[in-house]
Design a protein around this motif. Structure first.
Motif, mmCIF file in Angstrom:
data_model
loop_
_atom_site.group_PDB
_atom_site.id
_atom_site.type_symbol
_atom_site.label_atom_id
_atom_site.label_comp_id
_atom_site.label_asym_id
_atom_site.label_seq_id
_atom_site.Cartn_x
_atom_site.Cartn_y
_atom_site.Cartn_z
ATOM 1 N N TYR A 242 0.821 -1.213 0.000
ATOM 2 C CA TYR A 242 0.000 0.000 0.000
ATOM 3 C C TYR A 242 0.852 1.259 0.000
ATOM 4 C CZ TYR A 242 -4.304 -2.574 0.601
ATOM 5 O OH TYR A 242 -5.369 -3.411 0.393
ATOM 6 N N GLU A 243 2.083 1.140 0.452
ATOM 7 C CA GLU A 243 2.969 2.302 0.475
ATOM 8 C C GLU A 243 3.569 2.576 -0.908
ATOM 9 O OE1 GLU A 243 3.191 -0.164 2.954
ATOM 10 O OE2 GLU A 243 1.902 1.176 4.127
ATOM 11 N N THR A 244 3.522 1.595 -1.781
ATOM 12 C CA THR A 244 4.143 1.734 -3.100
ATOM 13 C C THR A 244 3.361 2.706 -3.975
ATOM 14 O OG1 THR A 244 5.032 -0.515 -3.030
ATOM 15 C CG2 THR A 244 4.818 0.504 -5.197
ATOM 16 N N ARG A 245 4.089 3.627 -4.590
ATOM 17 C CA ARG A 245 3.535 4.543 -5.578
ATOM 18 C C ARG A 245 4.435 4.484 -6.807
ATOM 19 N NH1 ARG A 245 0.226 4.224 -2.238
ATOM 20 N NH2 ARG A 245 -1.039 5.845 -1.236
ATOM 21 N N VAL A 246 3.844 4.522 -7.980
ATOM 22 C CA VAL A 246 4.639 4.365 -9.188
ATOM 23 C C VAL A 246 4.319 5.444 -10.207
ATOM 24 C CG1 VAL A 246 4.812 1.859 -8.890
ATOM 25 C CG2 VAL A 246 2.976 2.812 -10.312
ATOM 26 N N SER A 247 5.264 5.641 -11.117
ATOM 27 C CA SER A 247 5.048 6.327 -12.378
ATOM 28 C C SER A 247 5.103 5.270 -13.472
ATOM 29 C CB SER A 247 6.138 7.377 -12.614
ATOM 30 O OG SER A 247 6.037 8.442 -11.690
ATOM 31 N N PHE A 248 4.433 5.513 -14.582
ATOM 32 C CA PHE A 248 4.494 4.535 -15.664
ATOM 33 C C PHE A 248 4.217 5.189 -17.008
ATOM 34 C CE2 PHE A 248 -0.018 4.559 -14.758
ATOM 35 C CZ PHE A 248 -0.616 4.399 -16.001
ATOM 36 N N ILE A 249 4.662 4.508 -18.038
ATOM 37 C CA ILE A 249 4.391 4.902 -19.416
ATOM 38 C C ILE A 249 3.924 3.663 -20.166
ATOM 39 C CG2 ILE A 249 5.355 5.845 -21.549
ATOM 40 C CD1 ILE A 249 7.576 7.092 -19.745
ATOM 41 N N ALA A 250 2.751 3.749 -20.771
ATOM 42 C CA ALA A 250 2.257 2.683 -21.639
ATOM 43 C C ALA A 250 2.348 3.195 -23.068
ATOM 44 C CB ALA A 250 0.814 2.328 -21.290
ATOM 45 N N ALA A 251 3.134 2.528 -23.893
ATOM 46 C CA ALA A 251 3.359 2.985 -25.265
ATOM 47 C C ALA A 251 3.011 1.883 -26.253
ATOM 48 C CB ALA A 251 4.807 3.421 -25.458
ATOM 49 N N ALA A 252 2.472 2.291 -27.396
ATOM 50 C CA ALA A 252 2.076 1.315 -28.409
ATOM 51 C C ALA A 252 3.277 0.702 -29.114
ATOM 52 C CB ALA A 252 1.149 1.968 -29.431
ATOM 53 N N ASN A 253 4.363 1.486 -29.230
ATOM 54 C CA ASN A 253 5.550 0.987 -29.918
ATOM 55 C C ASN A 253 6.753 1.857 -29.551
ATOM 56 O OD1 ASN A 253 5.517 3.313 -31.801
ATOM 57 N ND2 ASN A 253 3.689 2.296 -32.617
ATOM 58 N N GLN A 254 7.929 1.419 -29.953
ATOM 59 C CA GLN A 254 9.163 2.130 -29.620
ATOM 60 C C GLN A 254 9.202 3.509 -30.274
ATOM 61 O OE1 GLN A 254 11.537 0.692 -27.478
ATOM 62 N NE2 GLN A 254 12.318 2.791 -27.416
ATOM 63 N N GLU A 255 8.627 3.629 -31.444
ATOM 64 C CA GLU A 255 8.668 4.908 -32.163
ATOM 65 C C GLU A 255 7.951 6.017 -31.402
ATOM 66 O OE1 GLU A 255 7.539 6.758 -36.572
ATOM 67 O OE2 GLU A 255 6.997 4.691 -36.054
ATOM 68 N N ILE A 256 6.718 5.741 -30.944
ATOM 69 C CA ILE A 256 5.975 6.769 -30.208
ATOM 70 C C ILE A 256 6.619 7.025 -28.861
ATOM 71 C CG2 ILE A 256 4.310 5.112 -29.244
ATOM 72 C CD1 ILE A 256 3.541 8.746 -30.262
ATOM 73 N N LEU A 257 7.178 5.986 -28.248
ATOM 74 C CA LEU A 257 7.880 6.165 -26.980
ATOM 75 C C LEU A 257 9.070 7.108 -27.141
ATOM 76 C CD1 LEU A 257 8.306 5.333 -23.983
ATOM 77 C CD2 LEU A 257 9.777 3.495 -24.846
ATOM 78 N N ASP A 258 9.902 6.860 -28.158
ATOM 79 C CA ASP A 258 11.067 7.699 -28.392
ATOM 80 C C ASP A 258 10.667 9.142 -28.707
ATOM 81 O OD1 ASP A 258 12.678 5.506 -27.995
ATOM 82 O OD2 ASP A 258 13.022 5.114 -30.131
ATOM 83 N N GLU A 259 9.608 9.269 -29.485
ATOM 84 C CA GLU A 259 9.136 10.602 -29.892
ATOM 85 C C GLU A 259 8.708 11.420 -28.665
ATOM 86 O OE1 GLU A 259 5.252 12.293 -32.229
ATOM 87 O OE2 GLU A 259 6.285 10.555 -33.092
ATOM 88 N N ILE A 260 7.900 10.810 -27.815
ATOM 89 C CA ILE A 260 7.386 11.532 -26.641
ATOM 90 C C ILE A 260 8.486 11.794 -25.625
ATOM 91 C CG2 ILE A 260 5.825 11.363 -24.666
ATOM 92 C CD1 ILE A 260 4.405 12.031 -27.249
ATOM 93 N N MET A 261 9.331 10.802 -25.396
ATOM 94 C CA MET A 261 10.387 10.976 -24.396
ATOM 95 C C MET A 261 11.390 12.028 -24.837
ATOM 96 S SD MET A 261 9.295 9.246 -21.993
ATOM 97 C CE MET A 261 10.650 9.617 -20.878
ATOM 98 N N SER A 262 11.584 12.198 -26.126
ATOM 99 C CA SER A 262 12.492 13.241 -26.596
ATOM 100 C C SER A 262 11.919 14.619 -26.291
ATOM 101 C CB SER A 262 12.741 13.090 -28.103
ATOM 102 O OG SER A 262 11.560 13.400 -28.851
ATOM 103 N N GLN A 263 10.599 14.725 -26.255
ATOM 104 C CA GLN A 263 9.967 15.985 -25.889
ATOM 105 C C GLN A 263 10.128 16.274 -24.403
ATOM 106 O OE1 GLN A 263 8.125 18.098 -27.987
ATOM 107 N NE2 GLN A 263 8.764 16.841 -29.713
ATOM 108 N N ILE A 264 9.940 15.243 -23.591
ATOM 109 C CA ILE A 264 10.041 15.404 -22.138
ATOM 110 C C ILE A 264 11.462 15.704 -21.716
ATOM 111 C CG2 ILE A 264 9.807 14.203 -19.916
ATOM 112 C CD1 ILE A 264 7.482 12.658 -21.124
ATOM 113 N N ASN A 265 12.406 15.069 -22.348
ATOM 114 C CA ASN A 265 13.817 15.186 -21.933
ATOM 115 C C ASN A 265 14.589 16.277 -22.655
ATOM 116 O OD1 ASN A 265 13.545 13.010 -20.142
ATOM 117 N ND2 ASN A 265 13.885 11.535 -21.776
ATOM 118 N N SER A 266 13.911 17.024 -23.529
ATOM 119 C CA SER A 266 14.608 18.049 -24.304
ATOM 120 C C SER A 266 14.934 19.277 -23.449
ATOM 121 C CB SER A 266 13.751 18.464 -25.490
ATOM 122 O OG SER A 266 12.510 19.004 -25.066
#
Length: 266
Positions: A242-266
């Motif tokens: 019950y103490e556990t809290r998480v962040s997560f990303i659900a992505a359809a494929n590597q391409e959309i994951l890379d695209e979005i993460m490049s925006q977040i990490n830019s």
């Protein structure tokens, strides 16, 4: 009876017991803070009691980890854990916004990765999503897959409720560069919709989400072919505390994951 059928029957019973309660004065009430840390409402209590009564009725040997009720041991020799958020999207349910669900999952061990079965039911209309490990994911008896093709509209699901200024600044490029961002107020149902191919990526980086909110979605997303990662882009896994809290990303494929993460990490 198979575990999946038990979860599906419990979900059906929740739907029957709450479908006429949502949006009424009787849906609310203040029953104190539940095990998950939020205020328990009457509709939450009714839904959880429905599941607990059913599991007792069939003598299902398990430990229930409920959003409101906490840890309930129904056997001294449990077969595993039933991870229950009987009402995900309680605020929507109380107000009558037709976007809330039940989320039930079964795990053989005290790890997210040991989840074998999950069921998410849209409690506004009874539509059901389910999956069993290595057997695929389904929506109303039709097998579903995440959206793999280049979409006409790229839809980014993103939960920012209660986010810090720092996180909002980090996420700002997504809101600036993508016209179609969405959050509807029930993570489990949004994970199910992602698994069905209605969103291309779903992000929650607040480090606030509880295991009960994502347990059923975890197996449904994976069985639908989706990627499910933590904030460090490692495969998502954790204990069921019950103490556990998480962040997560659900992505359809590597391409959309890379695209979005490049925006977040830019």
């Amino acid at each position: 009876m198979e575990v999946l059928e038990i979860l599906r029957e419990a979900s059906n019973r929740i739907y029957k017991n709450v479908k006429d309660l949502a949006g009424t004065n009787d849906a609310a009430g203040d029953f104190g803070v539940g095990a998950g840390g939020d205020i328990s409402r009457n509709i939450d209590i009714v839904a959880e009691k429905t599941v607990l009564d059913y599991l007792k009725e069939i003598n299902f040997e398990c430990i229930v980890l409920g959003e409101e009720c906490g840890r309930v041991e129904l056997s001294k020799n449990p077969k595993g854990f039933v991870i229950m958020d009987a009402i995900d999207g309680s605020a929507n349910a109380v107000r009558g916004v037709p976007f809330f669900c039940s989320s039930l999952a079964f795990a053989t061990e005290n790890k997210l990765s040991s989840i074998t079965d999950g069921v998410i039911t849209n409690l506004s209309n009874g539509e059901m999503y389910w999956a069993s490990k290595n057997k695929g994911a389904f929506y109303n008896n039709k097998q579903i897959k995440v959206h793999k093709k280049d979409p006409i509209y790229k839809i980014v699901g993103i939960n920012t409720s209660g986010s810090s200024i720092e996180l909002m600044n980090k996420l700002h490029p997504i809101f600036e560069n993508y016209n179609h961002t969405r959050h509807f107020g029930a993570n489990a149902l949004e994970m199910a919709m992602f698994a069905r191919g209605l969103m291309d990526i779903f992000i929650d980086l607040r480090n606030k989400i509880r295991i009960q909110d994502i347990a059923a979605g975890y197996v449904i997303v994976k069985e639908a072919g989706g990627m499910l990662l933590d904030a460090n882009l490692n495969p998502l896994d954790t204990d069921l505390s019950y103490e556990t809290r998480v962040s997560f990303i659900a992505a359809a494929n590597q391409e959309i994951l890379d695209e979005i993460m490049s925006q977040i990490n830019s």
